[in-house]
Each structure stands twice: as structure tokens, then as C-alpha cells.
Design an enzyme around this catalytic site. Structure first.
Site, mmCIF file in Angstrom:
data_model
loop_
_atom_site.group_PDB
_atom_site.id
_atom_site.type_symbol
_atom_site.label_atom_id
_atom_site.label_comp_id
_atom_site.label_asym_id
_atom_site.label_seq_id
_atom_site.Cartn_x
_atom_site.Cartn_y
_atom_site.Cartn_z
ATOM 1 N N PRO A 255 0.653 -0.756 0.361
ATOM 2 C CG PRO A 255 -0.826 -1.591 1.305
ATOM 3 C CD PRO A 255 0.708 -2.106 0.989
ATOM 4 C CE1 TYR A 256 5.223 5.311 2.512
ATOM 5 C CE2 TYR A 256 7.207 3.986 1.569
ATOM 6 C CZ TYR A 256 6.854 5.033 2.327
ATOM 7 O OH TYR A 256 7.926 6.140 2.062
#
Lengths: 218, 218
Positions: free
Chosen positions: A130-131
């Protein structure tokens, strides 16, 4: 040249404001989230501006008024709650980009993640993906503007003392790099217009050269 | 007209595939995450394709080969882990858009959130804002393509039985709407090319009209 540092109170940010204030040609304006973070920057003689990245574009644009460049080095980091990943690393970055446009600031330096290409999202671990995705979309947004951008992709960040020497290329094998040296690379990029429209990875590497030379090689 | 339904096993998706199979002009291909979800769709006479939205664009593009339209109705929902919000609601949507382009499919219907404008991110609660942001960036990505898109913004979704009547406009006051009626609005949009390049909100409202009429009014 006046530089708005977004995320000034972060680990890279503090080194960056310090180097900017030491330089002859640059002057920092530290954008911070809380008034109580201001003293560090005031002692360096830097201007401060208290803005939360979850506020609106107009508020960020006010902080950017009258500066010549914006550096985005804010980050929720890969290990904060995933809600902050999208709100800060993606939306905070995009709002800062739009704020720079609104304030008429052309120069924009983005501190990204080591590899934000689509394949890196697929290759990342479930907790890191997600980052990487957030940074991917922020970088894509910036590349879609007509700002004079530079995107810096640091290797594995450490708190080791910087050496002032790095390896810089469009693509390098991942390795460590001190945050202090990334701050130096940002300053060298601001001072070198040949970095406009470029993105590059930075590590220390086996045969590093001085930051200025390394950035010139781009 | 063959329609790839991405997120077919979701609550809107199941209604949608059912309506598509009942229609004379449309045929569904249900994209599902697991083979064991296939029986529901096979009983409806729909084709199935097992693809996880966390796979790559090429894999999704293979599922889209030979269809005439793609409907994106997958969603982690506002209450799943925030890591899935960015991986499915944003990245899954963007990969599906890119897959449609790759497969040469021009028509794309996006099931969005009620309000995905920038102000809605600021106005949302802290727990809901990341979801709104993810949907905002997915919608922006779609609008930046040259696909023949329609973006549907449903009000508060319920599992109540649909009435076949809705209120549709660029901007309405938020209210409830059954998922079953949203599925009907999707079918009516696919059957009405005047919805291309448009986005609209859908609620039941005080004076609803038949889905077909409501969509024609757009």
C-alpha cells in the site's frame, strides 16, 4: 532561492533545513504540523509555517506563496496506519503539488520511495505494497503536471552519519543510504537545473562519489 | 453486447449479472476471485473468469479480451482494512481501467462512492476519508483516459428489495438506494450511450421515476 520544506520536522526534513540554512544561495521555510515543533527551525534562522497536510489545498498554497521551490519530504512512513498512507503519502503529496501550482511555484522536488514503478507494487510484501502504491500514484500525478520536478528515490534509509558521497543513477541495486546524505542530494538537486524532469535512485554503494558530482552525472 | 463484471461476487455484482442475463441485448462474463464462487454465475448461464485484482494488468486484460464493456463494481468497502482500500478501490480500479485499454474495450462503467470530489475527502470522517480518497483518485484516473466512461455515484446502499424507480442527477441530496436498483441503473447505462462521458448520483428519493426514464434524463 526560498524553499518550502514540507515535512520539515521529519528525519530527512531536519537535516535538509539545516543544510539549506548553511548554504549561501538557499533559504528555508519549514512547514510543520504543530507550533511546538517551531523552535528547532527558528534557531536555524528559518521561517516556519504551521499547516497540517490533511488541510485543504488553499491552506498549503498560502504557505507556498512567495517561495521558489517546494520539497515534499513528508511521510507517514511504511509502518504507520494504512489510513495515513493514503491521506499523507498520496493525498498530502497531491495537495502539495496542486498548492505549488496554485501559488505559481514551478520547482518541485519529491522524495519518493526506492522503486515506485507498477512492478514494484506487485513485488512488494503485503504490508509494504500500500505504501508503494501511494508513492506510485503521487509520482504519477507529479509527472502529469508541467512543474519543474525532480523525483528522488532513496535506498534503505538509515540514521547513520552521512559521508557526503553517494551513488546515483536511474537504476541501481538496492542498498542503504543515510538520511543525512539524502538531504545533501536534495540541496544539490535544487542547485542544479539539469535535474529538472529527472528521477533517480540514490544509495551509498561500493564506489560513491561526492554528492555534487553524483548529481551532476544525472 | 458482452459485459465483464469486475467484482461479480459482490452484492451489487450478483444483482447485476442476474439482470444482464435476463436482458435480451446483454451477456455477462463474471470476474471472480475464487473458483468456488463460480456456480452462482454458471447457473445463470454466465461465463466466469477467475482473477484476483491484486494480480497484474495483463492478467485482468486477458479476462477483458473480446468483451464490449467493463463494469467495475469491486470494492473493499469502507470498513475493511485500509491496506485493501488502496490496493482494491484505487489500484485495483486503475489496473482494471488500464486492462480495458489494453484489451481494446472502450466502454467502462465505474461504480463509485456518493461524492468523490476533493471537498468530500475533507468533509469525511477520519475513518471514511481514506475510502473517499481512493475512489477520488480512481475516478480521476478514469476521467483522464479516452475510454467511453460512465461514473455512477450511489447514495447510502441498502439490501432492501429494489423498486425499479430512482432519482438521478448530477447532484442530489444524499439518501438511501437499494443495491438492486443500482444494478438496474448500470444495465440502463450500458443500454444508453447518452451516459458516455457522464457521472451522476443515484438515490431513491421522494419522487423516483423508472430507472430507464431516470437514466434517459441525464
Amino acid at each position: 532561492m526560498k524553499v518550502l520544506v514540507v515535512g520539515a520536522n521529519g528525519q530527512i526534513g531536519k537535516h535538509l533545513v539545516t543544510f539549506i540554512q548553511e548554504s549561501d544561495s538557499l533559504n528555508a521555510k519549514a512547514m510543520i504540523r504543530k507550533e511546538e515543533q517551531a523552535s528547532f527551525f527558528k534557531e536555524l534562522g528559518a521561517e516556519t509555517s504551521v499547516v497540517d497536510l490533511e488541510q485543504d489545498i488553499d491552506t498549503i498554497a498560502k504557505a507556498a506563496e512567495g517561495v521558489d521551490a517546494v520539497v515534499f519530504t513528508a511521510g507517514s512512513g511504511p509502518h504507520t496506519g494504512k489510513d495515513k498512507t493514503i491521506m499523507i503519502d498520496l493525498d498530502g503529496a497531491v495537495k502539495t503539488i496542486e498548492a505549488a501550482k496554485k501559488a505559481g511555484v514551478k520547482r518541485f522536488v519529491m522524495i519518493s520511495s526506492f522503486d515506485t514503478r507498477r512492478q514494484a507494487i506487485l513485488d512488494a510484501s503485503e504490508s509494504f505494497a500500500p505504501y508503494v502504491a501511494a508513492k506510485h500514484y503521487a509520482d504519477e500525478w507529479l509527472k502529469g503536471t508541467d512543474l519543474d520536478y525532480t523525483i528522488i528515490h532513496p535506498g534503505r534509509l538509515t540514521n547513520a552519519e552521512g559521508t557526503g558521497a553517494v551513488t546515483v543513477a536511474e537504476e541501481v541495486e538496492i542498498d542503504e543510504v543515510p538520511r543525512e546524505d539524502i538531504a545533501r542530494v536534495i540541496v544539490a538537486s535544487l542547485e542544479n537545473d539539469a535535474t529538472v524532469g529527472k528521477e533517480f535512485q540514490v544509495i551509498t554503494g561500493a564506489n560513491p562519489t561526492s554528492v555534487k558530482e553524483a548529481v551532476q552525472s544525472i
